[in-house]
Scaffold this motif. Sequence first.
Motif, PDB file in Angstrom:
ATOM      1  N   THR A   1       0.936  -1.173  -0.008  1.00 31.51           N
ATOM      2  CA  THR A   1       0.140   0.089  -0.046  1.00 31.51           C
ATOM      3  C   THR A   1       0.698   1.186   0.394  1.00 31.51           C
ATOM      4  OG1 THR A   1      -1.844  -1.220   1.137  1.00 31.51           O
ATOM      5  CG2 THR A   1      -1.936   1.199   1.305  1.00 31.51           C
ATOM      6  N   LEU A   2       1.906   1.359   0.774  1.00 28.58           N
ATOM      7  CA  LEU A   2       2.678   2.433   1.042  1.00 28.58           C
ATOM      8  C   LEU A   2       3.717   2.418  -0.470  1.00 28.58           C
ATOM      9  CD1 LEU A   2       4.405   2.165   4.442  1.00 28.58           C
ATOM     10  CD2 LEU A   2       2.626   3.912   3.781  1.00 28.58           C
ATOM     11  N   LEU A   3       4.142   1.423  -1.034  1.00 27.62           N
ATOM     12  CA  LEU A   3       4.712   1.808  -2.398  1.00 27.62           C
ATOM     13  C   LEU A   3       3.706   2.193  -3.359  1.00 27.62           C
ATOM     14  CD1 LEU A   3       7.123  -1.479  -2.353  1.00 27.62           C
ATOM     15  CD2 LEU A   3       7.775   0.977  -2.278  1.00 27.62           C
TER      16      LEU A   3
ATOM     17  N   THR B   1      -5.805   9.203  -1.524  1.00 30.28           N
ATOM     18  CA  THR B   1      -4.882   8.301  -1.212  1.00 30.28           C
ATOM     19  C   THR B   1      -5.465   7.152  -0.314  1.00 30.28           C
ATOM     20  OG1 THR B   1      -2.965   9.925  -1.143  1.00 30.28           O
ATOM     21  CG2 THR B   1      -2.947   7.761   0.231  1.00 30.28           C
ATOM     22  N   GLY B   2      -6.502   7.519   0.624  1.00 34.28           N
ATOM     23  CA  GLY B   2      -7.468   6.664   1.525  1.00 34.28           C
ATOM     24  C   GLY B   2      -8.043   5.681   0.423  1.00 34.28           C
ATOM     25  N   THR B   3      -8.890   6.268  -0.516  1.00 30.83           N
ATOM     26  CA  THR B   3      -9.471   5.504  -1.550  1.00 30.83           C
ATOM     27  C   THR B   3      -8.611   4.284  -2.016  1.00 30.83           C
ATOM     28  OG1 THR B   3     -11.159   7.266  -2.021  1.00 30.83           O
ATOM     29  CG2 THR B   3     -11.091   5.468  -3.379  1.00 30.83           C
TER      30      THR B   3
ATOM     31  N   VAL C   1      -6.340  -1.116  -2.502  1.00 30.22           N
ATOM     32  CA  VAL C   1      -4.979  -1.860  -2.599  1.00 30.22           C
ATOM     33  C   VAL C   1      -5.000  -3.179  -1.200  1.00 30.22           C
ATOM     34  CG1 VAL C   1      -2.710  -1.740  -2.254  1.00 30.22           C
ATOM     35  CG2 VAL C   1      -3.618  -0.355  -3.859  1.00 30.22           C
ATOM     36  N   THR C   2      -5.423  -2.647  -0.198  1.00 31.09           N
ATOM     37  CA  THR C   2      -5.626  -3.471   1.058  1.00 31.09           C
ATOM     38  C   THR C   2      -6.309  -4.770   0.955  1.00 31.09           C
ATOM     39  OG1 THR C   2      -5.108  -1.363   2.404  1.00 31.09           O
ATOM     40  CG2 THR C   2      -6.094  -3.412   3.463  1.00 31.09           C
ATOM     41  N   LEU C   3      -7.744  -4.360   0.416  1.00 31.12           N
ATOM     42  CA  LEU C   3      -8.568  -5.529   0.176  1.00 31.12           C
ATOM     43  C   LEU C   3      -8.170  -6.588  -1.007  1.00 31.12           C
ATOM     44  CD1 LEU C   3     -12.179  -3.726  -0.023  1.00 31.12           C
ATOM     45  CD2 LEU C   3     -11.274  -5.361   1.652  1.00 31.12           C
ATOM     46  N   SER C   4      -7.443  -5.835  -2.031  1.00 24.92           N
ATOM     47  CA  SER C   4      -7.042  -6.799  -2.977  1.00 24.92           C
ATOM     48  C   SER C   4      -5.702  -7.575  -2.599  1.00 24.92           C
ATOM     49  CB  SER C   4      -6.529  -5.946  -4.280  1.00 24.92           C
ATOM     50  OG  SER C   4      -5.760  -6.702  -5.342  1.00 24.92           O
ATOM     51  N   VAL C   5      -4.922  -7.055  -2.001  1.00 24.70           N
ATOM     52  CA  VAL C   5      -3.684  -7.980  -1.218  1.00 24.70           C
ATOM     53  C   VAL C   5      -4.197  -8.908  -0.199  1.00 24.70           C
ATOM     54  CG1 VAL C   5      -1.498  -7.856  -0.144  1.00 24.70           C
ATOM     55  CG2 VAL C   5      -1.925  -6.221  -1.987  1.00 24.70           C
TER      56      VAL C   5
ATOM     57  N   MET D   1     -10.009  -7.502   8.771  1.00 23.55           N
ATOM     58  CA  MET D   1     -10.504  -6.680   7.866  1.00 23.55           C
ATOM     59  C   MET D   1     -11.865  -6.124   8.538  1.00 23.55           C
ATOM     60  SD  MET D   1      -8.774  -5.795   5.165  1.00 23.55           S
ATOM     61  CE  MET D   1      -7.533  -5.592   6.406  1.00 23.55           C
ATOM     62  N   LEU D   2     -12.872  -7.260   9.095  1.00 21.73           N
ATOM     63  CA  LEU D   2     -13.895  -6.655   9.651  1.00 21.73           C
ATOM     64  C   LEU D   2     -13.665  -5.627  10.680  1.00 21.73           C
ATOM     65  CD1 LEU D   2     -15.860 -10.156  10.015  1.00 21.73           C
ATOM     66  CD2 LEU D   2     -16.183  -8.125   8.249  1.00 21.73           C
ATOM     67  N   ILE D   3     -12.770  -5.813  11.906  1.00 20.61           N
ATOM     68  CA  ILE D   3     -12.438  -4.916  12.758  1.00 20.61           C
ATOM     69  C   ILE D   3     -12.009  -3.670  12.355  1.00 20.61           C
ATOM     70  CG2 ILE D   3     -10.900  -4.592  14.637  1.00 20.61           C
ATOM     71  CD1 ILE D   3     -10.984  -7.600  15.241  1.00 20.61           C
ATOM     72  N   LEU D   4     -11.276  -3.655  11.244  1.00 20.00           N
ATOM     73  CA  LEU D   4     -10.651  -2.501  10.546  1.00 20.00           C
ATOM     74  C   LEU D   4     -11.667  -1.602   9.993  1.00 20.00           C
ATOM     75  CD1 LEU D   4      -8.014  -0.858   9.895  1.00 20.00           C
ATOM     76  CD2 LEU D   4      -8.149  -2.078   7.594  1.00 20.00           C
TER      77      LEU D   4
END
Length: 282
Positions: free
Chosen positions: A87-89, A201-203, A208-212, A260-263
């Motif tokens: 995500t950062l990269l 960036t949040g979007t 990316v987080t969900l994809s990875v 992911m649910l908690i996040l």
Amino acid sequence: MQSFISIGRRASWQSIYLGALALAVAALFFWPIFYMIAMSLRTAEDIMDTPLGLPLAPTLDNYRGVLSAMAYWRSIANTIVITVSTTLLVSLLSSLAAYPLARLRGLLSTLIYLFLTLGLTIPLFIGMTPLYILLRDLHLLNTYVGVIIAYTALNLPLGVFFYTSFLKSIPQELEDAAVIDGCNAIQVYWHVILPLLRPITGTIALFVTLSVWNDLVYPLLLLTDESKFTITVAVFRFLGTHNIDPTKLFPASVLGSLPMLILFFVLQRQIVSGISAGAVKG
């Protein structure tokens, strides 16, 4: 007066219908999650007797066995390292690439933009063999770095597409003022452009987080050491070739989805506001 009353009644009935529709849609989406959690609390005998029933005598024994079998905390740590690094990269590299593409006007910048966004149209499986050979030749197979590079390359076209569209809506006068104050291109990007990119960036980070986090293909292809497996691979290992043990599969699925649910529950307001701001701005 009667007309106002009839309009009020009509509006109240519409709100009731919309509320009922929203509840029905929510129930439709939450039913698989509820079913997964309910099945994870049942014994094998209970499932055999009533496969679609509710847990009459809930038990956490299934979770105790699965936690050690799937090396849960190690798998979660591996997934977090890969997800956060990717995500950062993606955020950094795609914003750096999008900044000149959004500001420069010409055939070359247009061709580069089209070439980068062309990656959105290429199916995942087409690039798997060349990617595997490339990482093999670079001696990056079965490494965190190799998986992170693969995920970064996979998500860069999406980041460039979103950032370029967003940057085109930012007035260039802000950058001109920073240049007059003595900032160079890197300083303008870091101090002026980057703070303005927070909504989009949040979007992008969400996508990316969900994809990875939910991907199974790349970890199975690029990782062979069990100590480096991600959570999806740990859950997948409970799927047998000829049979499936629901007392292991459902608890493993719950544990894999739980972070992911908690996040989402903790950051739901920030996630929604970030998506809304990014959509409106873009």
